[in-house]
Design an enzyme around this catalytic site. Structure first.
Site, mmCIF file in Angstrom:
data_model
loop_
_atom_site.group_PDB
_atom_site.id
_atom_site.type_symbol
_atom_site.label_atom_id
_atom_site.label_comp_id
_atom_site.label_asym_id
_atom_site.label_seq_id
_atom_site.Cartn_x
_atom_site.Cartn_y
_atom_site.Cartn_z
ATOM 1 N N ARG A 1 -8.718 -4.321 -0.571
ATOM 2 C CA ARG A 1 -7.824 -5.426 -1.074
ATOM 3 C C ARG A 1 -8.306 -5.656 -2.479
ATOM 4 O O ARG A 1 -9.302 -6.157 -2.779
ATOM 5 C CB ARG A 1 -7.800 -6.701 -0.044
ATOM 6 C CG ARG A 1 -7.255 -7.730 -0.642
ATOM 7 C CD ARG A 1 -6.961 -9.003 0.384
ATOM 8 N NE ARG A 1 -5.967 -8.719 1.448
ATOM 9 C CZ ARG A 1 -5.188 -9.523 2.157
ATOM 10 N NH1 ARG A 1 -5.735 -10.793 1.987
ATOM 11 N NH2 ARG A 1 -4.518 -9.315 3.050
ATOM 12 N N HIS B 1 1.985 -4.495 0.119
ATOM 13 C CA HIS B 1 1.271 -4.784 1.411
ATOM 14 C C HIS B 1 1.770 -3.769 2.604
ATOM 15 O O HIS B 1 2.090 -4.451 3.767
ATOM 16 C CB HIS B 1 1.456 -6.200 1.955
ATOM 17 C CG HIS B 1 0.288 -6.854 2.792
ATOM 18 N ND1 HIS B 1 -0.831 -6.031 3.026
ATOM 19 C CD2 HIS B 1 0.073 -8.001 3.223
ATOM 20 C CE1 HIS B 1 -1.523 -6.959 4.031
ATOM 21 N NE2 HIS B 1 -1.329 -8.051 4.062
ATOM 22 N N GLN C 1 0.824 -4.661 6.530
ATOM 23 C CA GLN C 1 1.461 -5.912 6.993
ATOM 24 C C GLN C 1 2.908 -5.157 7.404
ATOM 25 O O GLN C 1 3.336 -5.715 8.492
ATOM 26 C CB GLN C 1 1.487 -6.639 5.947
ATOM 27 C CG GLN C 1 2.463 -8.081 6.394
ATOM 28 C CD GLN C 1 1.690 -8.919 7.461
ATOM 29 O OE1 GLN C 1 0.689 -9.241 7.074
ATOM 30 N NE2 GLN C 1 2.381 -9.276 8.527
ATOM 31 N N ASP D 1 7.792 -15.361 2.550
ATOM 32 C CA ASP D 1 6.537 -15.331 2.199
ATOM 33 C C ASP D 1 6.006 -16.302 1.345
ATOM 34 O O ASP D 1 7.087 -17.016 0.766
ATOM 35 C CB ASP D 1 6.082 -14.022 1.791
ATOM 36 C CG ASP D 1 4.470 -13.641 1.331
ATOM 37 O OD1 ASP D 1 3.489 -14.523 1.982
ATOM 38 O OD2 ASP D 1 4.174 -13.025 0.315
ATOM 39 N N CYS E 1 4.391 -13.192 7.424
ATOM 40 C CA CYS E 1 3.074 -12.530 7.524
ATOM 41 C C CYS E 1 1.868 -13.369 7.608
ATOM 42 O O CYS E 1 0.759 -12.977 7.878
ATOM 43 C CB CYS E 1 2.827 -11.557 6.138
ATOM 44 S SG CYS E 1 2.722 -12.443 4.680
ATOM 45 N N ARG F 1 -1.422 -6.759 13.689
ATOM 46 C CA ARG F 1 -1.917 -6.056 12.471
ATOM 47 C C ARG F 1 -3.105 -5.296 13.295
ATOM 48 O O ARG F 1 -3.436 -4.254 12.655
ATOM 49 C CB ARG F 1 -2.668 -7.483 11.758
ATOM 50 C CG ARG F 1 -1.515 -8.376 10.923
ATOM 51 C CD ARG F 1 -1.076 -7.447 9.830
ATOM 52 N NE ARG F 1 -2.097 -6.718 8.846
ATOM 53 C CZ ARG F 1 -2.557 -7.245 7.905
ATOM 54 N NH1 ARG F 1 -2.484 -8.677 7.672
ATOM 55 N NH2 ARG F 1 -3.525 -7.140 7.136
HETATM 56 N N1 NVA Z 1 2.054 -12.568 -1.116
HETATM 57 C C1 NVA Z 1 0.805 -13.119 -0.469
HETATM 58 C C2 NVA Z 1 0.731 -12.217 0.939
HETATM 59 C C3 NVA Z 1 -0.529 -12.799 1.495
HETATM 60 C C4 NVA Z 1 -0.975 -11.938 2.853
HETATM 61 C C5 NVA Z 1 -0.430 -13.069 -1.339
HETATM 62 O O1 NVA Z 1 -0.167 -11.736 -2.102
HETATM 63 O O2 NVA Z 1 -1.063 -13.638 -1.639
HETATM 64 N N1 CP Z 2 -1.028 -11.361 6.142
HETATM 65 C C1 CP Z 2 -2.319 -11.319 5.556
HETATM 66 O O1 CP Z 2 -2.566 -10.135 5.112
HETATM 67 O O2 CP Z 2 -3.275 -12.279 5.631
HETATM 68 P P1 CP Z 2 -4.539 -12.370 5.229
HETATM 69 O O3 CP Z 2 -4.196 -12.704 3.791
HETATM 70 O O4 CP Z 2 -5.329 -13.644 6.020
HETATM 71 O O5 CP Z 2 -5.458 -11.230 5.478
#
Ligand code: NVA
Ligand code: CP
Length: 308
Positions: free
Chosen positions: A102, A129, A132, A223, A263, A291
């Site tokens: 990540r 992502h 997800q 989101d 998500c 997930r």
């Molecule tokens: N769009 C959000 C998703 C978090 C799972 C982010 O990138 O923070």
């Molecule tokens: N939806 C998701 O990826 O959650 P986290 O940021 O908690 O991993």
């Protein structure tokens, strides 16, 4: 060997095959049958951003498959002190069997994958992502919404929106994306999805009016308006996203039995109201649980392609 970096790299058949595997493993998991699909395998989990779901689902998932997860926060490994992604990958991938990362730019994941001797999974980047979306589509299948599917994505043209575009373009359903002006999806990613849609029969429409996008949808999703790394823009974004909250009035425009997905983490009163999050239509916790199952499917599938 295959990586799992974006859904663009996957065919419809491959996506459905992974999800079939995920469903099979989910049934076993629910019956407390934990087969050693990946015995003694190690999954490196590199996090340059925070996580609840991704960390817990990957770490639990690899353990249930007979392996072990290594949580590697960039605050604690030399990557955070400037060791190049290429060296990090070259070293780690000589010791582990799979890696999940990540990070910020998708280019970082691609760099990591380029030097990796083992399959690499994208656990979220600024652009995508994909894991997800595998959990989201699994949830859609379980709710029997995959026939005549119309998804309305309301909110920021962000990593989630891009992965929805990728998924829709491959599977061939209808996707409507409504964003405020100035928060549109990346135009190159949209163009590529529109190209793939010609083959799959997907229908993609872009709106600036969320109510129009939601009209008659069978799945409504949103989101956060403030993704990780955008904290400085919070005040401006909250102003610019006025009218984009998914609340009961918005949900009324969708089909009567439409479901709501998110998500998570969700911010009640901003992108979604508490009443929608907690309504019968909301499948957010099934989605979060999926997930675990979807990613177990991905890991087992990638392992099976190791010598391809
Ligand atoms: N769009 C959000 C998703 C978090 C799972 C982010 O990138 O923070
Ligand atoms: N939806 C998701 O990826 O959650 P986290 O940021 O908690 O991993």
């Amino acid at each position: 060997m295959k990586h799992f970096l974006t859904l663009k790299d996957y065919s419809k058949d491959e996506i459905l095959e992974i999800l079939e595997l995920a469903r099979k493993i989910k049934i076993e998991t629910k019956n407390k049958i934990f087969k050693d699909y990946l015995p003694k395998q190690t999954l490196a989990m590199i996090f340059e951003k925070s996580s609840t779901r991704t960390r817990v689902s990957f770490e639990t998932g690899i353990y249930q498959l007979g392996g072990i997860g290594l949580f590697l926060s960039s605050n604690d490994i030399q990557l955070g002190r400037g060791e190049p992604m290429s060296d990090t990958s070259s070293v780690i991938s000589r010791m582990v069997d799979m890696a999940m990362i990540r990070t910020t730019a998708q280019a970082n994941i691609e760099e990591f994958a380029k030097y990796s001797k083992v399959p690499v999974i994208n656990g979220l980047s600024d652009e995508y992502h994909p894991v997800q979306l595998m959990a989201d589509y699994l949830t859609i299948q379980e709710c029997n919404k995959d026939e005549n599917l119309i998804v309305a994505y309301i909110g920021d043209g962000n990593n989630l929106a891009h992965s929805w575009l990728n998924l829709c373009a491959k599977i061939g359903f209808e996707l409507r994306i409504a964003t405020p002006i100035g928060y549109e999806v990346n135009q190159d990613i949209l163009k590529e999805a529109l190209n793939d849609a010609k083959v799959s029969g997907a229908k993609i429409s872009i709106y600036n009016d969320p109510k129009l996008a939601v009209k008659g949808a069978s799945v409504v999703t949103t989101d956060t308006w403030v993704s990780m790394g955008q904290e400085d823009e919070k005040e401006k974004r909250i102003k610019d996203f006025t009218g984009y909250i998914v609340d009961n009035t918005m949900m009324q425009e969708a089909q009567n039995d439409a479901i709501f997905l998110h998500c998570l983490p969700a911010y009640r009163g901003y992108e979604v109201s508490a009443e929608v999050l907690e309504s019968k239509a909301s499948k957010i916790f099934d989605e979060a649980e999926n997930r675990l199952h979807a990613q177990k499917g991905i890991m087992v599938w990638l392992d099976s392609k190791r010598n391809d």
